[in-house]
Design an enzyme around this catalytic site. Sequence first.
Site, PDB file in Angstrom:
ATOM      1  N   LYS A 190     -28.321  26.759  12.332  1.00 32.36           N
ATOM      2  CA  LYS A 190     -28.423  25.310  12.391  1.00 32.36           C
ATOM      3  C   LYS A 190     -27.552  25.068  13.436  1.00 32.36           C
ATOM      4  O   LYS A 190     -26.565  25.497  13.798  1.00 32.36           O
ATOM      5  CB  LYS A 190     -27.801  24.983  11.065  1.00 32.36           C
TER       6      LYS A 190
ATOM      7  N   ASP B 152     -25.662  28.347   7.456  1.00 34.16           N
ATOM      8  CA  ASP B 152     -25.382  28.453   8.825  1.00 34.16           C
ATOM      9  C   ASP B 152     -24.366  29.648   9.154  1.00 34.16           C
ATOM     10  O   ASP B 152     -24.088  30.355   8.183  1.00 34.16           O
ATOM     11  CB  ASP B 152     -24.349  27.065   9.143  1.00 34.16           C
TER      12      ASP B 152
ATOM     13  N   GLY C 147       0.693  -1.233   0.044  1.00 30.20           N
ATOM     14  CA  GLY C 147      -0.114   0.082  -0.087  1.00 30.20           C
ATOM     15  C   GLY C 147       0.848   1.354   0.185  1.00 30.20           C
ATOM     16  O   GLY C 147       0.306   2.452  -0.058  1.00 30.20           O
TER      17      GLY C 147
HETATM   18  C1  R5P Z   1     -19.986  22.868   7.429  1.00 28.12           C
HETATM   19  O1  R5P Z   1     -19.939  23.806   8.136  1.00 28.12           O
HETATM   20  C2  R5P Z   1     -19.711  23.079   5.980  1.00 28.12           C
HETATM   21  O2  R5P Z   1     -20.026  24.471   5.365  1.00 28.12           O
HETATM   22  C3  R5P Z   1     -21.148  22.225   5.385  1.00 28.12           C
HETATM   23  O3  R5P Z   1     -22.284  22.755   5.741  1.00 28.12           O
HETATM   24  C4  R5P Z   1     -21.009  20.844   5.870  1.00 28.12           C
HETATM   25  O4  R5P Z   1     -19.731  20.406   5.539  1.00 28.12           O
HETATM   26  C5  R5P Z   1     -22.086  20.067   5.116  1.00 28.12           C
HETATM   27  O5  R5P Z   1     -22.027  18.764   5.497  1.00 28.12           O
HETATM   28  P1  R5P Z   1     -23.225  17.783   5.285  1.00 28.12           P
HETATM   29  O6  R5P Z   1     -23.572  17.411   3.668  1.00 28.12           O
HETATM   30  O7  R5P Z   1     -22.697  16.404   5.691  1.00 28.12           O
HETATM   31  O8  R5P Z   1     -24.445  18.191   5.848  1.00 28.12           O
END
Ligand code: R5P
Length: 329
Positions: free
Chosen positions: A210, A187, A56
């Site tokens: 969120k 978010d 690997g």
């Molecule tokens: C997190 O802070 C990123 O900006 C995305 O919101 C996150 O990576 C999204 O992940 P998932 O698709 O698993 O909800």
Amino acid sequence: MIGRPLTTVEYTNEDTSPWGDLKLIAGTANPGLTERISKEIGVPLTDPRVRRFPDGEIDVKIQDSMRGHDVFLIQPTCYPVNESLMELFILLDALRRASAGRITAVVPYFGYARKERKSQPREPISAKLMANFMTLAGADRVLLLDLHADAIEGFFDVPTDHLTAHKILAAHIRGRHMDRIAVVAPDAGGAKRAEHMARLLGAPLVFVYKRRPEDDAVEILDMAGEVLGRDCVVVEDIISTGGTMVEVATSLREHGARRVIIACTHAVLAPGAVERLRRAPVDEVVVTDSVPIPEEKQGPPITVLSVAPLLAEAIVRVHENRSVSELFR
Ligand code: R5P
């Protein structure tokens, strides 16, 4: 795959660069993107002859002389992340030992970017560690695309150029003839990204609050801004499980959104994500080829745009010592 060139690469190969000829080489992480970049610039790829030993371990043997040249090594550190990173480090080491004049690591997707700070005691800052390894292995410069957090640029003690795919995504969205657009930050960490897109589209902002009680669970607690009857563009850097986008799109519809389009640079698409997005109340998920997307994951609702013209233009500008920030204006 839609390639919508925003720029025209003009590389004449009449080298005036103090770092020698422009050379392109790549790891195995995203061969499609690499070939598109090579075609855009009109410079062939040097064969790095990457192979695995039976146990690997990775071995490389660069097939052309790199001595004194201006080398651009393309390798997004995407799935399988640890393999891609190790290939990148080993290729950097080989290039340095081959006396390359200057080495630029072109990393369109930066794995571990979401671990850029300690959110709990006794956690690592893995993004900083990866940046350390890149420069330790031999990168003289780094070219990055839509980092999860701008602060990661500062993790490097060598020059960085941080590009964004937002203009490419925005041009596609404009072609969708949306009405009364609202741009949504899914978010708190995505507020700046969304603000940039809102400026490009001339639209107001909506903020979603969120919470992530578990790694694979997302909860929408609140929303600020006008959504009723609007066409919503959700701006995201990474779609991994798709959980965030499904919850945000569902919540936007519940608040009366007319259409929901997701604009995201890095389609990591972990197992199950595409199925989740196909069941979600979204009209389109526009992503880029910063990460390879297998055929079976493409098609409605996913549209893939190429960032090859953007990266190609940036590579030529870095080589010619011209401004890269002009690409954003
Ligand atoms: C997190 O802070 C990123 O900006 C995305 O919101 C996150 O990576 C999204 O992940 P998932 O698709 O698993 O909800």
